[in-house]
Write an enzyme that holds these catalytic residues in place. Structure first.
Site, PDB file in Angstrom:
ATOM      1  N   TRP A 167      -4.926   1.092  10.550  1.00  0.00           N
ATOM      2  CA  TRP A 167      -5.196   1.075   9.114  1.00  0.00           C
ATOM      3  C   TRP A 167      -5.007  -0.324   8.551  1.00  0.00           C
ATOM      4  O   TRP A 167      -5.665  -0.707   7.579  1.00  0.00           O
ATOM      5  CB  TRP A 167      -4.294   2.081   8.410  1.00  0.00           C
ATOM      6  CG  TRP A 167      -4.544   2.187   6.933  1.00  0.00           C
ATOM      7  CD1 TRP A 167      -3.667   1.918   5.932  1.00  0.00           C
ATOM      8  CD2 TRP A 167      -5.762   2.577   6.293  1.00  0.00           C
ATOM      9  NE1 TRP A 167      -4.268   2.123   4.710  1.00  0.00           N
ATOM     10  CE2 TRP A 167      -5.550   2.525   4.899  1.00  0.00           C
ATOM     11  CE3 TRP A 167      -7.025   2.975   6.772  1.00  0.00           C
ATOM     12  CZ2 TRP A 167      -6.538   2.840   3.970  1.00  0.00           C
ATOM     13  CZ3 TRP A 167      -8.004   3.292   5.841  1.00  0.00           C
ATOM     14  CH2 TRP A 167      -7.762   3.222   4.475  1.00  0.00           C
ATOM     15  N   TYR A 211       0.835  -1.202   0.000  1.00  0.00           N
ATOM     16  CA  TYR A 211       0.000   0.000   0.000  1.00  0.00           C
ATOM     17  C   TYR A 211       0.869   1.251   0.000  1.00  0.00           C
ATOM     18  O   TYR A 211       0.604   2.202  -0.742  1.00  0.00           O
ATOM     19  CB  TYR A 211      -0.915  -0.026   1.227  1.00  0.00           C
ATOM     20  CG  TYR A 211      -1.767   1.204   1.410  1.00  0.00           C
ATOM     21  CD1 TYR A 211      -2.812   1.491   0.531  1.00  0.00           C
ATOM     22  CD2 TYR A 211      -1.535   2.087   2.459  1.00  0.00           C
ATOM     23  CE1 TYR A 211      -3.598   2.628   0.697  1.00  0.00           C
ATOM     24  CE2 TYR A 211      -2.314   3.218   2.635  1.00  0.00           C
ATOM     25  CZ  TYR A 211      -3.338   3.480   1.757  1.00  0.00           C
ATOM     26  OH  TYR A 211      -4.105   4.611   1.926  1.00  0.00           O
ATOM     27  N   GLU A 259     -11.562   5.696   5.549  1.00  0.00           N
ATOM     28  CA  GLU A 259     -10.926   6.493   6.595  1.00  0.00           C
ATOM     29  C   GLU A 259     -11.860   6.644   7.786  1.00  0.00           C
ATOM     30  O   GLU A 259     -11.424   6.626   8.948  1.00  0.00           O
ATOM     31  CB  GLU A 259     -10.519   7.877   6.065  1.00  0.00           C
ATOM     32  CG  GLU A 259      -9.415   7.870   5.018  1.00  0.00           C
ATOM     33  CD  GLU A 259      -8.065   7.422   5.554  1.00  0.00           C
ATOM     34  OE1 GLU A 259      -7.912   7.312   6.796  1.00  0.00           O
ATOM     35  OE2 GLU A 259      -7.159   7.176   4.730  1.00  0.00           O
TER      36      GLU A 259
END
Length: 203
Positions: free
Chosen positions: A58, A28, A50
């Site tokens: 995350w 990522y 988010e």
């Protein structure tokens, strides 16, 4: 606050410390984070993810990303806007996502609002808060990266005024980082130049 500099990954290349591993983060970090994201549905997805990430790591979101996409019709705004109470019940039973009722209902409510906007309006609104690249010195360590900025506060306020939920200043700044409005790759990170070239900022 202790500041951590760029670190060598398994291939020897310097990266932002969080992007060194595990593999989900490394991929990522290298291929997506900080690269410009355009398009209403694409930005809607990032905005939703988010929001779901708030209070979690995350990595938790990344590992459920395909589950989220499947559950939320690929984050097509027009499709999510048509979700019903039955869909809410379905989502609350879906182990492939984060089953938080408030965030699920906010995602659907946000889609209904944005579906009424003109095509490209979400993209234009979000990107209107991108700072000038020259105003953003390259961070040398993690302590140089803020959690919020005046621009993220302003973006959060603008979205909230239009009825969008779960978009506090911290979430707004995380969105700006992820979608390339700012380039917060560390100065020594090997990805910074590629991300900066895409946004017009070499740093």
């Amino acid at each position: 606050m202790k500041s951590t500099p760029a670190m060598a990954g398994p291939d020897g290349l310097l990266r932002c410390p969080w992007g060194v591993g595990p593999e989900d983060y490394l991929e990522y970090h290298d291929s997506e984070w900080g690269r410009p994201v355009l398009g209403d549905d694409a930005l809607f997805e990032r905005l939703c993810l988010e929001a779901f990430q708030s209070g979690l790591s995350w990595l938790t979101i990344l590992r459920r990303r395909e589950g989220f996409r499947s559950a939320f019709a690929g984050f097509g705004i027009a499709k999510v806007a048509l979700f019903t109470d039955g869909d809410v019940a379905r989502l609350l039973g879906d182990t492939g996502i984060i089953r938080n009722r408030l965030k699920i209902e906010a995602t659907i409510a946000n889609a209904r609002i944005i579906a009424e906007w003109a095509p490209g309006e979400l993209t234009e609104l979000i990107w209107s808060y991108a700072p000038e690249p020259a105003d953003l010195p390259a961070p040398r360590g993690t302590a140089d990266i803020p959690a919020t900025t005046p621009k993220s506060v302003a973006l959060s306020s603008a979205l909230k005024k239009r009825g969008i939920r779960f978009v506090g200043p911290t979430t707004a700044y995380a969105l700006m980082q992820a979608c390339g409005l700012v380039n917060d790759h560390l100065a020594a990170c090997h990805v910074r130049r590629a991300a900066g070239a895409a946004t017009g900022a070499e740093g």
